[in-house]
Write an enzyme that holds these catalytic residues in place. Structure first.
Site, PDB file in Angstrom:
ATOM      1  N   ASP A 188       0.810  -1.222   0.000  1.00 37.51           N
ATOM      2  CA  ASP A 188       0.000   0.000   0.000  1.00 37.51           C
ATOM      3  C   ASP A 188       0.838   1.263   0.000  1.00 37.51           C
ATOM      4  OD1 ASP A 188      -2.679  -1.467   1.785  1.00 37.51           O
ATOM      5  OD2 ASP A 188      -2.763  -0.453  -0.169  1.00 37.51           O
ATOM      6  N   ILE A 211       1.276   2.390  -3.406  1.00 37.39           N
ATOM      7  CA  ILE A 211       0.094   2.565  -4.252  1.00 37.39           C
ATOM      8  C   ILE A 211      -0.607   3.850  -3.843  1.00 37.39           C
ATOM      9  CG2 ILE A 211      -2.098   1.612  -5.000  1.00 37.39           C
ATOM     10  CD1 ILE A 211      -1.181  -1.087  -4.219  1.00 37.39           C
ATOM     11  N   GLU A 219      -6.836   0.579   1.091  1.00 41.00           N
ATOM     12  CA  GLU A 219      -6.391   1.867   1.626  1.00 41.00           C
ATOM     13  C   GLU A 219      -6.579   2.917   0.523  1.00 41.00           C
ATOM     14  OE1 GLU A 219      -2.558   2.161   3.884  1.00 41.00           O
ATOM     15  OE2 GLU A 219      -2.175   3.697   2.372  1.00 41.00           O
ATOM     16  N   ASP A 273      -6.245   6.546  -0.788  1.00 37.93           N
ATOM     17  CA  ASP A 273      -5.419   7.694  -0.412  1.00 37.93           C
ATOM     18  C   ASP A 273      -6.130   9.017  -0.682  1.00 37.93           C
ATOM     19  OD1 ASP A 273      -3.024   5.622  -1.766  1.00 37.93           O
ATOM     20  OD2 ASP A 273      -3.063   6.179   0.346  1.00 37.93           O
ATOM     21  N   HIS A 316     -15.271   8.586 -17.275  1.00 39.14           N
ATOM     22  CA  HIS A 316     -15.903   9.014 -18.517  1.00 39.14           C
ATOM     23  C   HIS A 316     -14.959   9.937 -19.240  1.00 39.14           C
ATOM     24  CE1 HIS A 316     -19.853   7.371 -17.776  1.00 39.14           C
ATOM     25  NE2 HIS A 316     -19.769   7.794 -16.524  1.00 39.14           N
ATOM     26  N   CYS A 341     -14.256   5.969 -22.713  1.00 42.54           N
ATOM     27  CA  CYS A 341     -14.629   6.139 -24.110  1.00 42.54           C
ATOM     28  C   CYS A 341     -13.543   6.951 -24.805  1.00 42.54           C
ATOM     29  CB  CYS A 341     -15.943   6.925 -24.220  1.00 42.54           C
ATOM     30  SG  CYS A 341     -17.279   6.186 -23.300  1.00 42.54           S
ATOM     31  N   SER A 378     -16.200   2.876 -24.973  1.00 45.62           N
ATOM     32  CA  SER A 378     -15.936   1.637 -24.229  1.00 45.62           C
ATOM     33  C   SER A 378     -17.220   1.212 -23.558  1.00 45.62           C
ATOM     34  CB  SER A 378     -14.886   1.875 -23.139  1.00 45.62           C
ATOM     35  OG  SER A 378     -13.663   2.133 -23.711  1.00 45.62           O
ATOM     36  N   SER A 412     -19.705  -1.366 -21.095  1.00 36.65           N
ATOM     37  CA  SER A 412     -19.640  -2.084 -19.830  1.00 36.65           C
ATOM     38  C   SER A 412     -20.031  -3.537 -20.050  1.00 36.65           C
ATOM     39  CB  SER A 412     -20.568  -1.432 -18.818  1.00 36.65           C
ATOM     40  OG  SER A 412     -21.851  -1.356 -19.377  1.00 36.65           O
TER      41      SER A 412
END
Lengths: 343, 435
Positions: A30, A33, A69, A71, A115, A157, A183, A185
């Site tokens: 973590d 990241i 976690e 951030d 998006h 997209c 794109s 779903s």
């Protein structure tokens, strides 16, 4: 980074958390990241299963557990914070978990979802980041030596437009769709009522589930993930800025924390090495005293500067012509008899 | 008459000097009603600074003054305040002398017409007497110097003051009868801002009248004199433009000055009519509408010349007003110039119909300009429509003022020749109507 909020963008949070889970599974802690989420899914009043975020239908996989976690959560996910994290231009009071503490040997993976459109990505429904800004941020990172190699994955997209403008070296980019395509779903879950994942990330995750820390799968396989038949959009990738051949780049270079470890049974003595290092220092180099700050500025020159002379003067011909005309007009109106008074 | 004039001048100079020293100077200098892109002082300073750095001041879109102004201010830039105060004083003195001479001309003409029995018997109260006309030149100088518009223009150091003084000298030269000087000053005025070109017609008519040349299209002497005056004017204009070429050795100033005036690229709000239209117009219509708007300024010359050919000075006044209403970048300094002439027509007061409403409109609009500007730009609760509404109202007020004076003038002329009590053919009282 998940750039959307609100309940109907459940799938973006699920995307991001799934990638987070895979990356943690492959060994990145973590502390390495930076997770940016709107984080309004698990505790959303519309969530029929509170405190969970599922990424597979039939609620097979809860990607929101005890060890997630986040951030940057909720309204902290802004373009400004994202760019500050990337470039490191962060106020000194920011905690370590919110910083990207990378150096020039770090490989960075950036995954963004939300998006988007042709050249921009929408953040939290109120602002957007453009591909030019992103490219400039990466260039700042390059100049500050904040990465060794960078893998940029985007699932929105028209995602390919976001990597069009990159110009810094050592960047590889993947997108879920080309410019002009959306794109899509994957599957809705009828129990929860929203779409749970996006197609591209779904197939990327299927692919990643087979990777383990020692696997030798390379980037070319990642490029083949989610062909048009499965994904409906055409994924794209960009490798022209990358120095190495993608065939030689391991998935775990970016997705996992795999270090080259050499086990040796010999003992190494270090003191000799340090002394040897010192003697390599050339003796004939001039030892100069560091310049004091004030000496670097030509203050004396500035203080005693003379007032600026006017550099431009009207040409002599002009002045002569003008005054000749004025005198001619004067004498024409008042008669030539005044001339003898002047001369 | 010199002493009161000196007093007035002193008072005006004191007011201006006091304002220069106060904090209002900076506030006034920034107001868009006073400083337009053509005559703002900071643009002059910018142009001169560019010149000092070795760059032509016309290379950007900042500086739109003529080279003669560059020459003038190159040496006088430290005394800028004095220069503008002296310019205002010179304008006022020129107007004073011009109106003094004009009064004498009016008298002579009136006496001639009375002796020729051209006037109707019962118009004694309409005839101007020396007593009432004695103070008119002083009033003109007063109106010009102490007009708040002029004071603001001077404090803002807008070069409109220089423009006004050249036009004032032109009027002085015309009324004194010197065709040469009048052509030279008209050329200077046209050279600085393009629109005084329309003042050619009233000046020509006045000079023809002075030389007793009848204005008939077939008359040879008429054409001869017209050609003479036109050639004087055009030659001086050409000479001045060629001389300006030699200042910077380039013709850059022509597109920067005249191209700018004619094509109106800068749409900063001002008290004129151009900016709002062109801000919201589609590109492919803008050329057409620019031409229409510019023709509007020049259009009224010929009809007014035909109607007012016997009264060229009034024609000049109306033309000045039309220029300052319809020019591309008007400021309050232009308004002040024609307002200075209003005392000359004070005998028309009894025929003015809307003077109260119009003066209220003009005063209120002048106060509302900064208010709505603040609301639009700083408070954000209004928008450009509000400001343009006040601009429109102000211009409508000005136009109605001019047409009111025009109507009053024509009505007085009619009464002079036909008598005050008009009767129809059957003896009942008639009313004069403008059709």
């Amino acid at each position: 980074v998940c750039t959307s909020r609100f309940w109907f963008n459940y799938r973006h949070v699920a995307n991001t958390l799934s990638v987070y889970r895979s990356v943690k599974r492959l060994g990145i802690p973590d502390s390495h990241i930076v997770l940016m989420l709107a984080d309004d899914m698990a505790c959303n009043p519309r969530n029929p299963k509170p405190a969970t975020v599922f990424s597979h239908k039939n609620m097979e996989l809860n990607v929101y557990g005890d060890d997630v976690e986040v951030d940057y959560r909720s309204y902290e996910v802004t373009v400004e914070n994202f760019l500050r994290v990337l470039t490191g231009r962060i106020p000194p009071s920011t905690p370590r978990s919110k910083r990207l503490l990378s150096d020039d040997r770090s490989n960075i993976l950036i995954y963004m979802t939300g998006h988007g459109g042709n050249g921009f990505l929408k953040f939290q429904d109120s602002e957007e980041i453009t591909n030019v800004e992103l490219a400039d941020a990466f260039e700042q990172m390059w100049q500050k030596r904040r990465y060794n190699e960078l893998l940029f994955i985007i699932d929105t997209c028209q995602g390919a437009s976001m990597y069009e403008r990159f110009y810094s070296p050592n960047i590889m980019a993947l997108a879920s769709s080309q410019v002009g395509e959306d794109s899509l779903s994957h599957q809705p879950d009828l129990g929860i009522g929203v779409h749970l994942m996006d197609r591209y990330t779904f197939y990327v995750l299927e692919f990643l589930e087979e990777i383990h820390p020692a696997s030798q799968t390379n980037m070319n396989d990642l490029f083949q993930v989610c062909p048009k038949s499965l994904c409906v959009s055409t994924p794209g990738h960009r490798t022209d800025l990358f120095q190495r051949d993608p065939r030689n780049v391991l998935i775990t270079d970016f997705f996992g924390s795999v270090r080259k470890v050499e086990i040796t049974t010999e003992a190494l003595s270090l003191d000799r090495g340090v002394a040897g290092f010192e003697s390599k220092f050339p003796e004939d180099e001039l030892v100069t005293e560091p310049l004091k700050y004030a000496e670097q500025l030509p203050v004396a020159q500035i203080i005693h500067q003379k007032p600026k002379q006017k550099d431009w003067h009207p040409p002599g011909g002009f002045i002569l012509g003008l005054w000749a005309l004025i005198i001619m007009v004067f004498f024409k109106t008042y008669g030539v008899k005044h001339m003898k008074h002047v001369f | 008459m010199a002493a009161p004039l000196v007093l007035v001048v002193l008072a005006a100079v004191t007011v201006r000097a006091a304002l220069y020293r106060s904090s209002l100077a900076v506030f006034i200098a920034e107001r868009v009603e006073v400083a337009s892109p053509l005559n703002a002082w900071k643009r002059v300073v910018e142009g001169l600074a560019l010149l000092d750095l070795g760059v032509s001041p016309y290379s950007g879109a900042i500086f739109h003054e003529t080279p003669l102004i560059i020459y003038l201010f190159h040496f006088l830039i430290e005394y800028a305040e004095l220069v503008f105060m002296i310019t205002d004083v010179l304008t006022a003195v020129a107007l004073y002398l011009a109106i003094q001479d004009f009064n004498k001309v009016v008298f002579k003409k009136q006496k001639l017409l009375i002796e020729l029995d051209k006037y109707a018997p019962d118009v004694a109260e309409l005839i101007q007497t020396p007593m009432e006309m004695h103070y008119i030149p002083l009033k003109v100088a007063l109106f010009y110097l102490l007009n708040p518009y002029t004071v603001m223009s001077c404090v803002a150091k807008s070069t409109c003051a220089i423009n006004n003084s050249v036009i004032a000298f032109f009027i002085l030269a015309t009324i004194k009868g010197s065709a040469f000087l009048s052509a030279v000053f008209l050329a200077l005025a046209t050279y600085q801002s393009l629109y005084p070109l329309t003042l050619f017609a009233p000046a020509l008519l006045y000079l023809l009248q002075r030389q007793f040349i009848p204005i008939k299209l077939k008359s040879k002497s008429f054409w001869l004199y017209t050609m003479q005056y036109a050639s004087l004017y055009l030659c001086s204009l050409v000479v001045i433009i060629c001389l300006s070429f030699f200042l910077l050795n380039s013709w850059d100033f022509i597109p920067s000055v005249y191209g700018f005036i004619l094509s109106v690229p800068d749409l900063t709000p001002n008290i004129g009519l151009f900016w709002y239209f062109f801000a919201e117009m589609f590109e492919h219509f803008s050329l057409f509408f620019v031409c229409v708007f510019q023709i509007n300024v020049f259009f009224y010359t010929i009809p007014l010349a035909i109607k007012l050919k016997d009264h060229p000075v009034f024609f000049m006044f109306v033309q000045l007003a039309i220029i300052s209403i319809f020019k591309s970048y008007p400021t309050v300094g232009d308004v002040a110039l024609y307002m200075a002439f209003l005392p000359v027509w004070s005998h028309l007061y009894r025929f003015l119909r809307n003077i109260f409403v119009l003066s209220c409109v003009l005063i209120f609009c002048s106060f509302l300009f900064p208010v709505l500007w603040h609301l639009w730009i700083y408070a954000g609760s209004a928008n450009s429509n509000f400001y343009y509404a006040i601009t429109l109202t102000f211009n409508i007020g000005q136009i109605l003022l001019i047409s009111d004076y025009f109507y009053a003038f024509l009505r007085r002329e009619y009464y002079l020749t036909h008598g005050l009590h008009l009767t129809r053919q059957d003896g009942t009282e008639a009313m004069l109507v403008l059709k």
